[in-house]
Design a protein around this motif. Structure first.
Motif, mmCIF file in Angstrom:
data_model
loop_
_atom_site.group_PDB
_atom_site.id
_atom_site.type_symbol
_atom_site.label_atom_id
_atom_site.label_comp_id
_atom_site.label_asym_id
_atom_site.label_seq_id
_atom_site.Cartn_x
_atom_site.Cartn_y
_atom_site.Cartn_z
ATOM 1 N N VAL A 74 -5.908 61.025 -14.452
ATOM 2 C CA VAL A 74 -6.370 60.012 -15.401
ATOM 3 C C VAL A 74 -7.468 60.611 -16.281
ATOM 4 O O VAL A 74 -8.277 61.408 -15.816
ATOM 5 C CB VAL A 74 -6.901 58.772 -14.633
ATOM 6 N N THR A 75 -7.475 60.241 -17.543
ATOM 7 C CA THR A 75 -8.532 60.698 -18.443
ATOM 8 C C THR A 75 -9.735 59.772 -18.277
ATOM 9 O O THR A 75 -9.625 58.560 -18.409
ATOM 10 C CB THR A 75 -8.053 60.696 -19.904
ATOM 11 N N PHE A 76 -10.866 60.377 -17.953
ATOM 12 C CA PHE A 76 -12.108 59.655 -17.694
ATOM 13 C C PHE A 76 -13.200 60.308 -18.534
ATOM 14 O O PHE A 76 -13.503 61.492 -18.329
ATOM 15 C CB PHE A 76 -12.425 59.745 -16.189
ATOM 16 N N HIS A 77 -13.744 59.574 -19.490
ATOM 17 C CA HIS A 77 -14.753 60.132 -20.414
ATOM 18 C C HIS A 77 -14.249 61.431 -21.064
ATOM 19 O O HIS A 77 -14.922 62.462 -21.036
ATOM 20 C CB HIS A 77 -16.084 60.388 -19.723
ATOM 21 N N ARG A 78 -13.034 61.398 -21.572
ATOM 22 C CA ARG A 78 -12.405 62.492 -22.317
ATOM 23 C C ARG A 78 -12.026 63.708 -21.469
ATOM 24 O O ARG A 78 -11.715 64.755 -21.990
ATOM 25 C CB ARG A 78 -13.280 62.946 -23.490
ATOM 26 N N LYS A 79 -12.068 63.595 -20.147
ATOM 27 C CA LYS A 79 -11.662 64.705 -19.279
ATOM 28 C C LYS A 79 -10.647 64.205 -18.260
ATOM 29 O O LYS A 79 -10.766 63.094 -17.748
ATOM 30 C CB LYS A 79 -12.866 65.291 -18.549
ATOM 31 N N GLU A 80 -9.665 65.055 -17.969
ATOM 32 C CA GLU A 80 -8.660 64.707 -16.963
ATOM 33 C C GLU A 80 -9.221 64.998 -15.574
ATOM 34 O O GLU A 80 -9.475 66.161 -15.229
ATOM 35 C CB GLU A 80 -7.382 65.505 -17.196
ATOM 36 N N ILE A 81 -9.450 63.943 -14.805
ATOM 37 C CA ILE A 81 -10.033 64.132 -13.478
ATOM 38 C C ILE A 81 -8.960 64.497 -12.459
ATOM 39 O O ILE A 81 -7.783 64.197 -12.627
ATOM 40 C CB ILE A 81 -10.818 62.888 -13.002
ATOM 41 N N GLN A 82 -9.388 65.177 -11.420
ATOM 42 C CA GLN A 82 -8.513 65.555 -10.314
ATOM 43 C C GLN A 82 -9.040 64.859 -9.066
ATOM 44 O O GLN A 82 -10.238 64.898 -8.795
ATOM 45 C CB GLN A 82 -8.501 67.065 -10.144
ATOM 46 N N VAL A 83 -8.126 64.220 -8.341
ATOM 47 C CA VAL A 83 -8.505 63.438 -7.166
ATOM 48 C C VAL A 83 -7.696 63.923 -5.972
ATOM 49 O O VAL A 83 -6.493 64.156 -6.081
ATOM 50 C CB VAL A 83 -8.227 61.934 -7.399
ATOM 51 N N GLN A 84 -8.367 64.077 -4.845
ATOM 52 C CA GLN A 84 -7.683 64.426 -3.602
ATOM 53 C C GLN A 84 -8.531 63.920 -2.436
ATOM 54 O O GLN A 84 -9.705 63.610 -2.602
ATOM 55 C CB GLN A 84 -7.476 65.935 -3.495
ATOM 56 N N PHE A 85 -7.935 63.847 -1.263
ATOM 57 C CA PHE A 85 -8.707 63.455 -0.094
ATOM 58 C C PHE A 85 -9.701 64.555 0.232
ATOM 59 O O PHE A 85 -9.373 65.748 0.169
ATOM 60 C CB PHE A 85 -7.795 63.168 1.101
#
Length: 134
Positions: A74-85
């Motif tokens: 997802v783009t969050f404040h113009r950056k694509e965030i990476q999410v993992q456990f």
């Protein structure tokens, strides 16, 4: 509702965050998927600036799983965030400082292992005869 216990990890590791990210921003984003109990954005020990990653702790595993699934890329404040456990336990500030010092001097666990292995192979291949005295 299943709550988080030791075997179930309800903490997400979020990286590629903009430097201006605040914990309230992340809480607002992630709470769409469940009750967020903690947001931790580590600070750089030397500069005091926020690092580019955070940990988001959920009350139950279902919220963490949903957020992990729906917020990847997802783009969050113009950056694509990476999410993992998140893996392992949360590090103390002293552990983080020690890690930063090692990385600043070019040492990492893999570098140490590689250097150690190379050193061992060199030691094994050396001759045991004494050096000439002339």
């Amino acid at each position: 509702m299943s709550s988080c216990s030791r075997p179930k990890n309800c903490s997400l590791y979020v990286r590629n965050l903009p430097r201006e990210t605040r914990s309230e921003d992340l809480e607002r984003l992630f709470s769409q998927y469940g009750h967020v109990t903690d947001v931790h954005i580590p600070l750089d020990h030397y500069t005091g600036e926020p690092r580019d990653f955070a940990y988001v702790q959920f009350e139950d595993i279902l919220g963490a799983e949903d957020a992990n699934h729906y917020l990847k890329g997802v783009t969050f404040h113009r950056k694509e965030i990476q999410v993992q456990f998140a893996e392992g336990q949360r590090k103390t500030p002293a552990q983080m400082r020690a890690k930063e010092r090692r990385e600043a001097h070019g040492y990492s666990s893999s570098n140490r292992r590689d250097n150690y292995d190379e050193g061992n192979s060199r030691r094994r291949s050396r001759s045991r005869s004494p050096a000439p005295l002339w």
